[in-house]
Write a protein that holds these residues in place. Structure first.
Motif, PDB file in Angstrom:
ATOM      1  N   TYR A   1       0.868  -1.173   0.000  1.00 43.21           N
ATOM      2  CA  TYR A   1       0.000   0.000   0.000  1.00 43.21           C
ATOM      3  C   TYR A   1       0.906   1.225   0.000  1.00 43.21           C
ATOM      4  N   LYS A   2       0.693   2.096  -0.975  1.00 43.82           N
ATOM      5  CA  LYS A   2       1.605   3.225  -1.120  1.00 43.82           C
ATOM      6  C   LYS A   2       0.860   4.448  -1.632  1.00 43.82           C
ATOM      7  N   LYS A   3       1.177   5.605  -1.059  1.00 50.39           N
ATOM      8  CA  LYS A   3       0.712   6.884  -1.581  1.00 50.39           C
ATOM      9  C   LYS A   3       1.924   7.797  -1.692  1.00 50.39           C
ATOM     10  N   GLN A   4       1.954   8.574  -2.757  1.00 49.56           N
ATOM     11  CA  GLN A   4       3.072   9.492  -2.969  1.00 49.56           C
ATOM     12  C   GLN A   4       2.546  10.908  -3.140  1.00 49.56           C
ATOM     13  N   TYR A   5       3.280  11.853  -2.596  1.00 49.51           N
ATOM     14  CA  TYR A   5       2.880  13.255  -2.661  1.00 49.51           C
ATOM     15  C   TYR A   5       4.074  14.118  -3.066  1.00 49.51           C
ATOM     16  N   ARG A   6       3.788  15.133  -3.851  1.00 48.72           N
ATOM     17  CA  ARG A   6       4.798  16.154  -4.135  1.00 48.72           C
ATOM     18  C   ARG A   6       4.410  17.427  -3.387  1.00 48.72           C
ATOM     19  N   LEU A   7       5.365  17.935  -2.600  1.00 46.62           N
ATOM     20  CA  LEU A   7       5.171  19.171  -1.860  1.00 46.62           C
ATOM     21  C   LEU A   7       6.021  20.269  -2.477  1.00 46.62           C
ATOM     22  N   MET A   8       5.482  21.478  -2.489  1.00 46.21           N
ATOM     23  CA  MET A   8       6.236  22.639  -2.948  1.00 46.21           C
ATOM     24  C   MET A   8       6.033  23.790  -1.973  1.00 46.21           C
ATOM     25  N   ASN A   9       6.915  24.784  -2.090  1.00 44.83           N
ATOM     26  CA  ASN A   9       6.897  25.963  -1.225  1.00 44.83           C
ATOM     27  C   ASN A   9       7.188  25.589   0.227  1.00 44.83           C
ATOM     28  N   ILE A  10       7.948  24.531   0.419  1.00 47.98           N
ATOM     29  CA  ILE A  10       8.369  24.120   1.753  1.00 47.98           C
ATOM     30  C   ILE A  10       9.642  23.284   1.610  1.00 47.98           C
ATOM     31  N   GLY A  11      10.577  23.460   2.523  1.00 52.94           N
ATOM     32  CA  GLY A  11      11.810  22.689   2.492  1.00 52.94           C
ATOM     33  C   GLY A  11      11.646  21.364   3.220  1.00 52.94           C
ATOM     34  N   GLU A  12      12.619  20.476   3.030  1.00 54.72           N
ATOM     35  CA  GLU A  12      12.537  19.148   3.633  1.00 54.72           C
ATOM     36  C   GLU A  12      12.513  19.225   5.161  1.00 54.72           C
ATOM     37  N   SER A  13      13.337  20.088   5.734  1.00 51.89           N
ATOM     38  CA  SER A  13      13.383  20.204   7.195  1.00 51.89           C
ATOM     39  C   SER A  13      12.072  20.718   7.762  1.00 51.89           C
ATOM     40  N   ASP A  14      11.508  21.756   7.127  1.00 49.20           N
ATOM     41  CA  ASP A  14      10.227  22.298   7.589  1.00 49.20           C
ATOM     42  C   ASP A  14       9.107  21.272   7.441  1.00 49.20           C
ATOM     43  N   ALA A  15       9.118  20.561   6.336  1.00 50.38           N
ATOM     44  CA  ALA A  15       8.091  19.537   6.128  1.00 50.38           C
ATOM     45  C   ALA A  15       8.169  18.467   7.214  1.00 50.38           C
TER      46      ALA A  15
ATOM     47  N   ILE B   1       7.399   6.275   6.323  1.00 50.04           N
ATOM     48  CA  ILE B   1       7.242   7.605   5.742  1.00 50.04           C
ATOM     49  C   ILE B   1       8.624   8.055   5.274  1.00 50.04           C
ATOM     50  N   ALA B   2       8.786   8.211   3.973  1.00 50.05           N
ATOM     51  CA  ALA B   2      10.105   8.521   3.419  1.00 50.05           C
ATOM     52  C   ALA B   2      10.022   9.760   2.534  1.00 50.05           C
ATOM     53  N   SER B   3      11.071  10.577   2.578  1.00 50.07           N
ATOM     54  CA  SER B   3      11.099  11.807   1.781  1.00 50.07           C
ATOM     55  C   SER B   3      12.266  11.789   0.808  1.00 50.07           C
ATOM     56  N   TYR B   4      12.086  12.537  -0.271  1.00 49.32           N
ATOM     57  CA  TYR B   4      13.145  12.751  -1.261  1.00 49.32           C
ATOM     58  C   TYR B   4      13.046  14.203  -1.714  1.00 49.32           C
TER      59      TYR B   4
ATOM     60  N   PHE C   1      11.177  21.133  -4.752  1.00 50.73           N
ATOM     61  CA  PHE C   1      10.099  20.255  -4.287  1.00 50.73           C
ATOM     62  C   PHE C   1      10.629  19.236  -3.291  1.00 50.73           C
ATOM     63  N   VAL C   2       9.691  18.655  -2.527  1.00 50.83           N
ATOM     64  CA  VAL C   2       9.978  17.525  -1.651  1.00 50.83           C
ATOM     65  C   VAL C   2       8.919  16.463  -1.929  1.00 50.83           C
TER      66      VAL C   2
ATOM     67  N   ILE D   1       0.707  20.405  -1.004  1.00 47.31           N
ATOM     68  CA  ILE D   1       0.578  19.263  -1.914  1.00 47.31           C
ATOM     69  C   ILE D   1       0.154  19.750  -3.293  1.00 47.31           C
ATOM     70  N   VAL D   2       0.894  19.310  -4.312  1.00 47.83           N
ATOM     71  CA  VAL D   2       0.563  19.685  -5.699  1.00 47.83           C
ATOM     72  C   VAL D   2       0.410  18.439  -6.577  1.00 47.83           C
ATOM     73  N   GLY D   3       0.071  17.331  -5.976  1.00 45.84           N
ATOM     74  CA  GLY D   3      -0.077  16.098  -6.733  1.00 45.84           C
ATOM     75  C   GLY D   3       0.830  15.020  -6.190  1.00 45.84           C
ATOM     76  N   ASP D   4       1.074  14.014  -7.026  1.00 42.52           N
ATOM     77  CA  ASP D   4       1.907  12.891  -6.577  1.00 42.52           C
ATOM     78  C   ASP D   4       3.278  12.856  -7.236  1.00 42.52           C
ATOM     79  N   GLY D   5       3.587  13.864  -8.057  1.00 48.01           N
ATOM     80  CA  GLY D   5       4.893  13.909  -8.705  1.00 48.01           C
ATOM     81  C   GLY D   5       5.009  13.041  -9.930  1.00 48.01           C
ATOM     82  N   SER D   6       3.907  12.387 -10.322  1.00 48.50           N
ATOM     83  CA  SER D   6       3.974  11.505 -11.492  1.00 48.50           C
ATOM     84  C   SER D   6       3.972  12.281 -12.801  1.00 48.50           C
ATOM     85  N   GLU D   7       3.551  13.547 -12.750  1.00 50.37           N
ATOM     86  CA  GLU D   7       3.595  14.381 -13.945  1.00 50.37           C
ATOM     87  C   GLU D   7       4.035  15.789 -13.554  1.00 50.37           C
TER      88      GLU D   7
END
Length: 409
Positions: free
Chosen positions: A177-191, A207-210, A215-216, A246-252
């Motif tokens: 079971y997996k969900k992926q999210y793309r975050l913008m306007n925030i850094g990895e540390s703040d997220a 819960i893993a980040s890249y 983006f994060v 959140i701006v989507g899942d990063g797939s596009e």
């Protein structure tokens, strides 16, 4: 189901060939909810291949090999796999016929050594290769599955999509079971600070980040169906906590999402750029179908161009300077009005490495949006070299545009 990936070939280990196949395989498998445990790459040496198989099967039910299915003496993959499973290889005459037919289409005769490519473990499933002479092999014994695929990407990729994925689906193992999210306007540390309590609230969920430029990405995963309820709660909590980013899942690409939104809402867009120098427009034009919504993009780098092309007032430039919220807004409004678009966006800033001052340092970028007369202005100071500043400014205004559109409708 747990899957290991084994790339075989001196050219891969030495770095002569980029192992893009492993990237494709892992991303495709995980997109289809299969768990990849390990990647390995070994040379065309029997003992190394055997050791790698033993290692991968420690954590995997399925091992997919890449390469080593050719007709030459150093193509050892199937032979070594047969040895691992304590099996003999046998000739499949129907495969010989297919290889001969392949050569006939090229008006050539099949070299004698290509017969090697028609030997398989008895009872194997032959994976048809429509783009080459090396068929793949799927073999199962004692709860272990081996899948041999050729190395050329134009052969491997269609074989994965047409044959391997349907086969894996039929095995009946539970998926991840997996969900992926793309975050913008925030850094990895703040997220991370926003969700630091999740690790205790949802202890069985990974819960893993890249992080990338601008983006994060976050992945929320469980491989155990017993924790599906905990997984669902974690996903719900994450989406609520991070909804502003959140701006989507990063797939596009985000610009594709923007194009689709504008097309759906019947909106058109015009772009005026200074410090980004056409990067915003280029990123939009990279997407097929952008002509449905993009009226024009202009690079008004010099003040004279800002005045002549966009109607920015000279007194505005003299009073506030080109890098200012007032000029950014005038640019966005100017390009919207002159192009008759629904939306105008703009950037003006100091990309560096020179040109900065104490009041206006390198990395300072003002961007603006004029959405049918409603206006928004944004200030950012980006770190990095000249190109990074321009990239970050491009991504930032796209993010702001996405948020304005989604909040308006």
């Amino acid at each position: 189901m747990k899957i290991g990936i084994l790339a075989i070939g001196d050219e891969v280990v030495s770095g002569k060939t980029l192992n893009s196949n492993a990237t494709f395989l892992a991303s495709t498998l995980e997109a289809n909810q299969f768990e990849v445990t390990r990647h390995l790459a070994v040379r065309d040496i029997e003992t190394e291949i055997l050791q790698a198989l033993h290692f991968l099967y420690e954590t995997a039910n399925v091992v997919i090999t890449i390469g080593g299915l050719g007709p030459t003496l150093d193509d050892l993959t199937k032979d070594v796999c047969a040895k691992y499973f304590d099996e003999e290889m046998v000739l499949y005459p129907e495969v010989v016929d297919k290889i001969k037919t392949y050569y006939q289409h090229t008006h050539k005769s099949m070299p004698e050594n290509n017969i090697k490519q028609a030997y398989f473990i008895p009872g194997s499933i032959i994976v048809e290769n429509k783009h080459g002479t090396a068929p793949g092999m799927i073999y199962e014994k004692a709860g272990k599955v081996i899948i041999n695929l050729p190395g050329p990407p134009n052969e491997l990729e269609p074989m994965v999509n047409e044959y391997v994925l349907p086969y894996l689906d039929k095995l009946g193992f539970h998926k991840i079971y997996k969900k992926q999210y793309r975050l913008m306007n925030i850094g990895e540390s703040d997220a991370e600070m926003h969700i630091k309590d999740f690790y205790n609230l949802f202890p069985h969920i990974k819960i893993a980040s890249y992080t990338g430029v601008g983006f994060v990405d976050y992945r929320i995963i469980t491989t155990d169906p017993n924790y599906k309820e905990e997984f669902d709660k974690c996903v719900q909590a994450f989406e609520e906590r991070m909804k502003e980013n959140i701006v989507g899942d990063g797939s596009e690409p985000l610009q594709k999402t923007i194009i689709d939104l504008c097309r759906e809402k019947g909106l058109t867009l015009a772009v005026a750029e200074s410090c980004t120098g056409g990067m915003i427009t280029s990123s939009i034009v990279d997407i097929s179908g952008s002509s449905d919504i993009l009226i024009e993009g202009v690079v008004t780098y010099h003040n004279d161009s800002k005045m002549a092309r966009l109607g920015v007032k000279e007194e505005l430039l003299e009073k506030y300077g080109a890098v200012s919220p007032e000029v950014a807004l005038a640019m966005a409004t100017g390009v919207r009005l002159t192009s008759k678009a629904d939306i105008g966006i703009s950037t003006t800033g100091i990309a560096g490495p020179t040109g900065g001052t104490k009041e206006k340092p390198v990395g300072l970028v003002y961007s603006a949006i004029d959405f049918q007369g409603e206006t928004f202005v944004f200030k950012n100071i980006f770190r990095g070299d000249r190109n990074k500043v321009r990239q970050r400014a491009t991504l930032q205004i796209l993010f702001e545009l996405y948020k304005v559109i989604t909040k308006t409708f």
